[in-house]
Design a protein around this motif. Sequence first.
Motif, mmCIF file in Angstrom:
data_model
loop_
_atom_site.group_PDB
_atom_site.id
_atom_site.type_symbol
_atom_site.label_atom_id
_atom_site.label_comp_id
_atom_site.label_asym_id
_atom_site.label_seq_id
_atom_site.Cartn_x
_atom_site.Cartn_y
_atom_site.Cartn_z
ATOM 1 N N ARG A 545 0.830 -1.202 0.000
ATOM 2 C CA ARG A 545 0.000 0.000 0.000
ATOM 3 C C ARG A 545 0.864 1.252 0.000
ATOM 4 N N ASP A 546 1.953 1.211 0.802
ATOM 5 C CA ASP A 546 2.876 2.355 0.816
ATOM 6 C C ASP A 546 3.451 2.586 -0.580
ATOM 7 N N ARG A 547 3.886 1.498 -1.218
ATOM 8 C CA ARG A 547 4.456 1.616 -2.555
ATOM 9 C C ARG A 547 3.430 2.175 -3.534
ATOM 10 N N GLU A 548 2.192 1.712 -3.448
ATOM 11 C CA GLU A 548 1.132 2.178 -4.351
ATOM 12 C C GLU A 548 0.885 3.664 -4.179
ATOM 13 N N GLU A 549 0.869 4.140 -2.931
ATOM 14 C CA GLU A 549 0.615 5.560 -2.684
ATOM 15 C C GLU A 549 1.780 6.413 -3.178
ATOM 16 N N GLN A 550 2.982 5.913 -3.013
ATOM 17 C CA GLN A 550 4.139 6.672 -3.490
ATOM 18 C C GLN A 550 4.144 6.773 -5.009
ATOM 19 N N ILE A 551 3.848 5.672 -5.688
ATOM 20 C CA ILE A 551 3.804 5.695 -7.143
ATOM 21 C C ILE A 551 2.684 6.597 -7.629
ATOM 22 N N ARG A 552 1.553 6.558 -6.935
ATOM 23 C CA ARG A 552 0.435 7.421 -7.335
ATOM 24 C C ARG A 552 0.841 8.888 -7.222
ATOM 25 N N PHE A 553 1.603 9.212 -6.183
ATOM 26 C CA PHE A 553 2.098 10.587 -6.036
ATOM 27 C C PHE A 553 3.039 10.949 -7.179
ATOM 28 N N VAL A 554 3.968 10.064 -7.499
ATOM 29 C CA VAL A 554 4.932 10.333 -8.570
ATOM 30 C C VAL A 554 4.215 10.579 -9.893
ATOM 31 N N MET A 555 3.237 9.742 -10.215
ATOM 32 C CA MET A 555 2.544 9.880 -11.498
ATOM 33 C C MET A 555 1.731 11.172 -11.537
ATOM 34 N N LYS A 556 1.092 11.510 -10.427
ATOM 35 C CA LYS A 556 0.309 12.758 -10.385
ATOM 36 C C LYS A 556 1.244 13.972 -10.439
ATOM 37 N N PHE A 557 2.381 13.876 -9.769
ATOM 38 C CA PHE A 557 3.373 14.956 -9.806
ATOM 39 C C PHE A 557 3.809 15.208 -11.245
ATOM 40 N N GLN A 558 4.093 14.149 -11.978
ATOM 41 C CA GLN A 558 4.555 14.285 -13.362
ATOM 42 C C GLN A 558 3.493 14.913 -14.243
ATOM 43 N N GLN A 559 2.232 14.593 -13.984
ATOM 44 C CA GLN A 559 1.164 15.188 -14.774
ATOM 45 C C GLN A 559 0.933 16.646 -14.420
ATOM 46 N N THR A 560 1.469 17.089 -13.314
ATOM 47 C CA THR A 560 1.265 18.468 -12.863
ATOM 48 C C THR A 560 2.365 19.399 -13.343
ATOM 49 N N THR A 561 3.604 18.911 -13.412
ATOM 50 C CA THR A 561 4.695 19.806 -13.802
ATOM 51 C C THR A 561 4.520 20.348 -15.210
ATOM 52 N N SER A 562 3.946 19.545 -16.095
ATOM 53 C CA SER A 562 3.807 19.981 -17.487
ATOM 54 C C SER A 562 2.879 21.176 -17.647
ATOM 55 N N PRO A 563 1.626 21.128 -17.154
ATOM 56 C CA PRO A 563 0.772 22.317 -17.319
ATOM 57 C C PRO A 563 1.281 23.539 -16.571
ATOM 58 N N VAL A 564 1.916 23.327 -15.418
ATOM 59 C CA VAL A 564 2.481 24.476 -14.704
ATOM 60 C C VAL A 564 3.559 25.141 -15.548
ATOM 61 N N THR A 565 4.406 24.322 -16.161
ATOM 62 C CA THR A 565 5.472 24.868 -16.995
ATOM 63 C C THR A 565 4.902 25.558 -18.226
ATOM 64 N N ALA A 566 3.942 24.924 -18.870
ATOM 65 C CA ALA A 566 3.348 25.516 -20.073
ATOM 66 C C ALA A 566 2.671 26.847 -19.752
ATOM 67 N N LYS A 567 1.866 26.869 -18.694
ATOM 68 C CA LYS A 567 1.178 28.111 -18.343
ATOM 69 C C LYS A 567 2.156 29.158 -17.820
ATOM 70 N N GLY A 568 3.154 28.707 -17.082
ATOM 71 C CA GLY A 568 4.101 29.656 -16.513
ATOM 72 C C GLY A 568 5.018 30.274 -17.542
ATOM 73 N N ILE A 569 5.443 29.471 -18.525
ATOM 74 C CA ILE A 569 6.387 29.974 -19.523
ATOM 75 C C ILE A 569 5.674 30.458 -20.776
ATOM 76 N N GLU A 570 5.017 29.553 -21.486
ATOM 77 C CA GLU A 570 4.408 29.920 -22.774
ATOM 78 C C GLU A 570 3.334 30.987 -22.627
ATOM 79 N N ASP A 571 2.529 30.881 -21.570
ATOM 80 C CA ASP A 571 1.383 31.785 -21.437
ATOM 81 C C ASP A 571 1.578 32.854 -20.376
ATOM 82 N N THR A 572 2.785 33.013 -19.891
ATOM 83 C CA THR A 572 3.065 34.104 -18.955
ATOM 84 C C THR A 572 4.402 34.764 -19.292
ATOM 85 N N VAL A 573 5.493 34.029 -19.120
ATOM 86 C CA VAL A 573 6.820 34.614 -19.338
ATOM 87 C C VAL A 573 6.981 35.117 -20.764
ATOM 88 N N PHE A 574 6.449 34.399 -21.732
ATOM 89 C CA PHE A 574 6.617 34.816 -23.130
ATOM 90 C C PHE A 574 5.899 36.130 -23.438
#
Length: 966
Positions: A545-574
């Motif tokens: 269960r611990d392993r499952e929760e950690q992996i779930r966090f990693v996968m959700k984290f990875q799905q979050t960095t992309s839109p933050v980067t896109a909105k932060g750079i392409e749609d703000t910094v640019f």
Amino acid sequence: MPPPRIPIATYRLQFNGGFTFADATAIVPYLHDLGITHCYASSLLTAMPGSTHGYDIIDPTALNPEIGTEAEFRRFVDALHERDMGVVLDVVPNHMGIGKALNRWWRDVLENGPSSRYAEAFDIDWHPIKRELDDKVLLPILADQYGAVLEDQEIAVVYEDGQFLLRYGEHELPVAPKSWIRILSHRLDTLVGTEEDAAQADVMELQSILTAIRNLPGREERDPERIAERYREKEIIKKRLAALMEGSGKIRDLVLENVRRFNGERGRSESFDLLDALLNEQAYRLASWKVASEEINYRRFFDINDLAAVRMENPDVFRESHQLVFQLIREGAVNGLRIDHVDGLYDPGRYLGQLQAWAERELERAGEERPLFLVVEKILGRDEALPETWPVHGTTGYDFIHVVNNLFVQSANERAFTELYHRVIGREESYADLVYASKRLIMRVSMSSEINVLGHQLNVISERDRRSRDFTLNSLTHAIREIIACFPVYRTYATDGPEPVADRDRAYIHMAVARAKRRNPALSGQVFDFIRAILLKQSDARTPRDREEQIRFVMKFQQTTSPVTAKGIEDTVFYRYNRLVSLNEVGGEPEQFGLSVDEFHKRMRERQARWPHALSASTTHDTKRSEDVRARLAVLSEMPQEWKAHVARWRRLNRKHRGDAEGERQPDRNDEYLFYQTLVGAWPLHAMGEEAYRTFCERIQRYMEKAIHEAKVHTSWVNPSHGYDAAMREFVRAVLDRSASQAFFDDFLPFQERIAHYGLFTGLSQLLLKVTAPGIPDFYQGTELWDLSLVDPDNRRPVEYGVRTALAGELAPLLSDAAPGRSEEVRALAQHPRDGRLKWYVAAAGLHYRRRRAALFQQGEYLPLESGGSRKQHVCAFARVLDDQAVVTVVPRLLATLTADVKNPPVGAGLWEDSWVAVPPWPTLGSYRHVLTGDILTVESVSGRRVLPLARVFQDCPLALLERIS
């Protein structure tokens, strides 16, 4: 004959109600004449009514009726196949449109909650941090606070065809059958035992219906049989209620009066209690759009509430959402796929593998054994490579745009431009700091809900281990935010399997954590180390269960960095970092100011070795500026002192048009600087009459409005400053008022004319590089002629294909292999480049040659060519070589410092003097045919090198495509 397995050249078409299958069919002959082999189509699946882009799909199982019928689609495909052409289709796997609840999958979820057949299709957190949202979906669609909207009678329950619905503006929402009891039983006791037998029978039928509703399995059910029972029985109930309402006036009057009472009376707050209670029983919670960033509990496409992310990792979702796409592949109607926003997926590598495996099976059923042509929309960071394990042919070409764009920027002037920019805006500003701040802004104001979810996930994990349980929720959430703000790429690609994190991703994670630590010396480094270990899949997991929760966090984290980067750079910094805005392009790195010819060659050789079939784009539907606008702005990099003087003069002349509110300059220095670059880049090539000029001014006003809202400094889409918005509109209007800004135009127009002149030939160089460099040349609709569009929606304007078709007919004789030497005709085209004929001719001649020599360009070696002489820094040349075939590309660069002549093209011996370009070594000197002019050029020997004098290469045409003939 089927179209080529690998496209030779693609042409992007934006399908919508204004450009249909019939319209596309009509231009197929023209596209073939241009040299295109594949139409690269935006999504063709059913989208929200009126959609101009097609990315808000509401039904992936059917073609969009606004684009045309299936028969019209088949006619389009047949027209392509008649000319050995095909279709590359845009597939949108990450999200679906949910606006107005027109999406039947989403509507089912709203009615049935977590027991919906499609509950697993969407990435919904059914047990979010906010307990009031347990088993509910937050719907942030209200224009004001819920209570205000309710008591203003903007939300209403209605009865239609055996069911109850909720209406709010254009939104129509289902009402769960279980909650109908409130409406149907209200005041029912007034009819019991008071009417004649027939009426009592109707009352008994209503009571029976109420019993059937009470016996419906609830939305908390998870047993498939009970869920199936609810779906079945509720349809029977709807039919019974419809029949009763149709046949009994008494019951109809009762129900409709109840509906009226439930909708309340304006001014009597307590009268809305009934409707409020009804709403509280739904599987959704209506809320103001302003709460979305903090409380929304479904993953979105970036921060767009009407685009809900789907769980493509679910096999059922994958199968159902791709059924039509696979059918089209099997039938040969579609020959390749472009995958939109691949970084939004749970596991992109696995998805692409599944897609390729399914497609191969479909192709085998059709008697073909080959991988599907597949490209992905992937934004690569600096020095980031596309994962070579992905079964794809490459990206959609933003990396190519970045490399080619920088080739025409004078890197030696970087310091001068940086100092000028800092002087203009009145402060020094680090690009890296701006990126960091903008990503943190996005996580605070647009995506705080996603970050809070990650924080709570991590908190649960930390509580399971005595070594980490003292980490507070606040410190964990803060550390997550800081690591994402420091992340050097859009995302990593760890999987939920036992595989270790790839070396490249390990490096990015270490880099992000190290940077976050440096920026947060007051925060315990142990918190960062704890997160790093989880992201690297190296944290201790004592139970499955611990392993499952950690992996779930990693996968959700990875799905979050992309839109933050896109909105932060392409749609703000640019829109904030305006040092030289031609560099502010999707996939670009504004910090990189120019690229040497040697570095360009290095990148192209790597491209040929790794991704020879990636798309080579120059403009897309998402670029911030068209290729021709960027070509002009690149010219500015060659003249920092002159540009500095003009900007200072314009600021002084236009000072009177600026406003001032509470000590704030409106527009500010940075926005004004962006405006001047925009004018230089987008100013039309031809004189404008009153109507055309008014249209142009409106385009600039709309662009500047978008730019300042995206920048989020003084105003934004979420929190607009009407004063600043009005000041910007008025400033643009006043500056562009030709009757009142004579001094400005007297200085601006001559300078802009020079920039436009150099920009035309820079644009031609970009074009020929795209056609002949490694990769598949991709043309965005209409850009085969000069196009000075800005970011969407400016670049979505209708294309005048009648003009292009007529031009193709006029220039067709020049494309014939049998045509004699045509240097005079080409020289004439070069003398009048503004009419676009030269650009069209270079594109068509290059594409026709590429189509005839497909193997040479798809498989041939990329060979950098040396240049020499006094003008050598102004040329880029390379050869494509395969067996005994060779073709040489030679283009000029940095034209503003090459010649002061703005009346003539950069051709002739007087300009190129003693300069030369080497050609591939062959045993004999040999000769080359100039594909564009038909001239024959004989190779010379200079100091032991086999060379062609640039005076001959550029004798009549300002760029060259040279075919070895002996």
